[in-house]
Motif scaffolding. Structure first.
Motif, PDB file in Angstrom:
ATOM      1  N   ASP A 111       5.301  15.669   1.402  1.00 53.44           N
ATOM      2  CA  ASP A 111       4.993  15.049   0.153  1.00 53.44           C
ATOM      3  C   ASP A 111       4.412  13.529   0.160  1.00 53.44           C
ATOM      4  N   LYS A 112       5.577  12.914   0.946  1.00 49.42           N
ATOM      5  CA  LYS A 112       5.558  11.423   1.324  1.00 49.42           C
ATOM      6  C   LYS A 112       4.183  11.007   1.947  1.00 49.42           C
ATOM      7  N   TYR A 113       3.714  11.914   2.965  1.00 51.09           N
ATOM      8  CA  TYR A 113       2.370  11.489   3.693  1.00 51.09           C
ATOM      9  C   TYR A 113       1.131  11.988   3.066  1.00 51.09           C
ATOM     10  N   SER A 114       1.400  13.016   2.027  1.00 48.34           N
ATOM     11  CA  SER A 114       0.114  13.608   1.353  1.00 48.34           C
ATOM     12  C   SER A 114      -0.265  12.782   0.317  1.00 48.34           C
ATOM     13  N   LYS A 115       0.588  11.743  -0.362  1.00 45.83           N
ATOM     14  CA  LYS A 115       0.420  11.232  -1.282  1.00 45.83           C
ATOM     15  C   LYS A 115      -0.381   9.566  -0.750  1.00 45.83           C
ATOM     16  N   MET A 116      -0.226   9.448   0.472  1.00 47.24           N
ATOM     17  CA  MET A 116      -0.755   8.148   1.245  1.00 47.24           C
ATOM     18  C   MET A 116      -2.578   8.232   1.081  1.00 47.24           C
ATOM     19  N   LYS A 161       9.761  16.890   1.311  1.00 43.17           N
ATOM     20  CA  LYS A 161       9.705  15.540   0.918  1.00 43.17           C
ATOM     21  C   LYS A 161       8.803  14.692   1.710  1.00 43.17           C
ATOM     22  N   GLN A 194       0.715  -1.263  -0.028  1.00 44.24           N
ATOM     23  CA  GLN A 194       0.101  -0.091  -0.006  1.00 44.24           C
ATOM     24  C   GLN A 194       1.042   1.163  -0.272  1.00 44.24           C
ATOM     25  N   LYS A 195       2.062   0.965   0.012  1.00 47.47           N
ATOM     26  CA  LYS A 195       3.020   2.364  -0.228  1.00 47.47           C
ATOM     27  C   LYS A 195       2.943   3.139   1.143  1.00 47.47           C
ATOM     28  N   LYS A 245      -6.351   5.242  -7.837  1.00 43.15           N
ATOM     29  CA  LYS A 245      -6.980   5.274  -9.080  1.00 43.15           C
ATOM     30  C   LYS A 245      -7.689   4.211  -9.476  1.00 43.15           C
ATOM     31  N   GLU A 254      -3.979   7.821  -1.689  1.00 43.42           N
ATOM     32  CA  GLU A 254      -4.459   8.007  -3.078  1.00 43.42           C
ATOM     33  C   GLU A 254      -4.535   6.742  -4.047  1.00 43.42           C
ATOM     34  N   ASP A 263       8.437   2.432   3.654  1.00 41.17           N
ATOM     35  CA  ASP A 263       9.713   2.385   2.627  1.00 41.17           C
ATOM     36  C   ASP A 263      10.047   0.987   2.360  1.00 41.17           C
TER      37      ASP A 263
END
Length: 317
Positions: free
Chosen positions: A307-312, A304, A257-258, A316, A314, A261
């Motif tokens: 950004d790393k946590y903001s992408k969690m 960074k 689930q990313k 499609k 998401e 790391d």
């Protein structure tokens, strides 16, 4: 060595091997061939069991009483260079949350983490690894100290959750955890987080924000424990195995689930089977992470991390 329920076939074979060895030592009968056959079967059984673990079995391994705790890792990584620091400068020192300065090689680190006990007395002393608000405030105080002196931070997570008692709520448990999460996003030095055991709920998140987040292979990280999830959904703890599967809480689920790391591999059977190898693996990943982060500017480091946590979360479709 204590054995979990799914490890009983291994125990039986180890007992057989021990008896075979004793017979060979105490008599003139040649049992070397039999011993080798048992040893071969033992290795095959171990591989079969540990390569096909369920989510619940990994939860059980993460709680194994012989598993190395935070202070075991700290002593192995830093040795005599570790200097423990105490207190939140507001209420008192929380024994469930440890922290201090130490060196890995020639590099200084500020290390923080939850500490569990290894027997009844120390478990009570450490409050079973469940920190109170003062524990999280101590952790934040030490992180700010590290920031002031430009020292990178290591967070070792191993807790069944923050302490849920009335007195903890009276002193602002939720605010303390939320404050830590908020402030850790803005800390101006590298943060390397490693889940070494249980990573439960806000208790883990309170020191869990990091530029690099790793999990040991047989650990778990989730908003709720399988038992608590089972009790909420089914009004019983009997469905904890189904809950563990549904929660997707293993290191492999987290990596897929990313949300982390990387996964730090453990020796066959778990970290407690070969502590030294586990400690070396953790050290390797920490130093690798630091080498990737140390040359980043403060602006880039924080950007960074944000950004790393903001992408969690998401997805499609």
């Amino acid at each position: 060595m204590e054995y979990l329920d799914f490890e009983l076939p291994i125990k039986e074979l180890e007992d057989q091997l021990e008896k075979c060895t004793v017979i060979g030592q105490e008599s003139d009968v040649d049992v070397s061939t039999t011993c080798k056959q048992i040893e071969k079967k033992l290795q095959e059984t171990k591989k079969k069991i540990y390569k096909n673990l369920t989510a619940w079995q990994r939860v059980q391994l993460s709680r194994h009483p012989s598993r190395p705790y935070t202070m075991d890792h700290v002593r192995a990584l830093m040795g005599d260079t570790f200097l423990e620091l105490f207190g939140d400068r507001g209420f008192k020192d929380d024994k469930a949350m440890i922290g201090g300065l130490g060196k890995i090689g020639n590099q200084s680190f500020m290390v923080i983490g939850q500490q569990k006990g290894f027997n009844t007395k120390t478990r009570q002393y450490r409050n079973f690894g469940m920190a109170n608000p003062e524990g999280y405030r101590k952790a934040l105080r030490l992180m700010r100290m590290a920031e002031k002196f430009g020292i990178p931070i290591i967070a070792l997570v191993d807790t069944p959750g923050a302490y849920p008692g009335l007195e903890a709520e009276e002193r602002g448990q939720g605010e303390a955890i939320a404050r830590n999460i908020f402030e850790m996003f803005r800390i101006k030095v590298p943060i390397i987080t490693v889940i070494i055991g249980e990573g439960a709920s806000g208790g883990a998140l309170g020191i869990g924000v990091g530029d690099k987040v790793y999990m040991l292979e047989n650990t778990w990280y989730s908003v709720i424990s399988p038992e608590s999830c089972s009790s909420i959904l089914w009004r019983s703890w009997e469905y904890k195995e189904q809950a563990a599967e549904a929660l997707k809480l293993t290191s492999f689920d987290m990596k897929k689930q990313k949300l982390i790391d990387d996964i730090i591999p453990e020796p066959l059977g778990g970290a407690h089977y070969d502590r030294e190898t586990t400690f070396k693996s953790v050290e390797k990943y920490i130093l690798k992470a630091y080498s990737e982060l140390k040359d980043l500017s403060t602006t880039d480091l924080i950007a960074k991390r944000m950004d790393k946590y903001s992408k969690m979360g998401e997805f499609k479709e």
